[in-house]
Design an enzyme around this catalytic site. Structure first.
Site, PDB file in Angstrom:
ATOM      1  N   HIS A  95      15.118  -7.613  59.475  1.00 48.40           N
ATOM      2  CA  HIS A  95      14.500  -6.733  60.480  1.00 48.40           C
ATOM      3  C   HIS A  95      15.158  -5.355  60.461  1.00 48.40           C
ATOM      4  CE1 HIS A  95      13.649 -10.647  62.836  1.00 48.40           C
ATOM      5  NE2 HIS A  95      12.474 -10.203  62.410  1.00 48.40           N
ATOM      6  N   LYS A 137       6.216 -19.459  71.855  1.00 54.58           N
ATOM      7  CA  LYS A 137       7.119 -19.794  70.760  1.00 54.58           C
ATOM      8  C   LYS A 137       8.405 -20.448  71.256  1.00 54.58           C
ATOM      9  CE  LYS A 137       6.035 -16.705  66.929  1.00 54.58           C
ATOM     10  NZ  LYS A 137       6.576 -15.682  66.031  1.00 54.58           N
ATOM     11  N   ARG A 153       7.503 -10.543  53.477  1.00 56.90           N
ATOM     12  CA  ARG A 153       8.481 -11.231  52.637  1.00 56.90           C
ATOM     13  C   ARG A 153       7.809 -11.865  51.435  1.00 56.90           C
ATOM     14  NH1 ARG A 153      10.419 -13.813  57.942  1.00 56.90           N
ATOM     15  NH2 ARG A 153       8.550 -14.930  57.467  1.00 56.90           N
ATOM     16  N   SER A 171      13.903 -15.465  61.045  1.00 50.21           N
ATOM     17  CA  SER A 171      14.614 -15.837  62.273  1.00 50.21           C
ATOM     18  C   SER A 171      14.582 -17.343  62.499  1.00 50.21           C
ATOM     19  CB  SER A 171      14.007 -15.120  63.481  1.00 50.21           C
ATOM     20  OG  SER A 171      14.250 -13.748  63.417  1.00 50.21           O
TER      21      SER A 171
END
Length: 163
Positions: free
Chosen positions: A17, A41, A95, A133
């Site tokens: 990040h 989440k 990514r 994460s």
């Protein structure tokens, strides 16, 4: 003034990040880090903790780049958040190909909602492509060493959370 919005949950903020934030700050005059509240989440860190970590890391980057970087919590549509902060540009980090497929759909929907706001994709640096994460939290939860993926301050926060 060119204002960019880099949204995410940042639970926690990783070196990946931070790399995207650093690179995105070269594209804008002001960068807003949109911190998604995203109760669905079930984040490890609460909103205040995530914002505090982002503010601490971004203060260092602001000092280096001279660009104003601020955290902005949001729980509305991303396109509405962009309007709220005056952003003409949404920054997304990629990514892998799987990220692109999801992001491609999101761009299409966002453009249908407001075609005046552009989305820019930044590829993750090769050193950070594996960092997510979710995986950082899982490694920390299982007692693994995450120092390669987060700053020392975030590592300390993760260790404290895992106790």
């Amino acid at each position: 003034m060119r204002i960019g919005l880099y949204p995410g949950t940042f639970d926690p903020i990783t070196l990946g990040h931070i790399d995207i934030i650093r690179r995105a700050s070269a594209l804008v005059d002001r960068l807003v880090i949109g911190v998604a509240i995203n109760r669905d989440k079930g984040p490890l860190f609460d909103l205040e903790e995530r914002v505090a970590m982002i503010e601490a890391e971004c203060a260092k980057l602001s000092d280096l780049t001279g660009i104003e970087i601020v955290a902005h919590p949001f729980d509305n549509l991303l396109i509405d958040c962009a309007k709220d902060v005056g952003a003409g540009l949404i920054v997304r980090g990629l990514r892998a190909v799987a990220d692109f497929e999801y992001e491609f759909q999101m761009v299409g929907m966002n453009r249908a909602l407001d075609d005046s706001i552009e989305t820019v994709f930044l590829m993750a640096d090769a050193n950070h492509q594996a960092i997510a994460s979710k995986l950082v939290k899982e490694i920390a939860r299982l007692g693994g060493d995450v120092r390669k993926f987060v700053t020392p301050e975030v590592n300390a926060a993760l260790e404290e959370k895992m106790r």
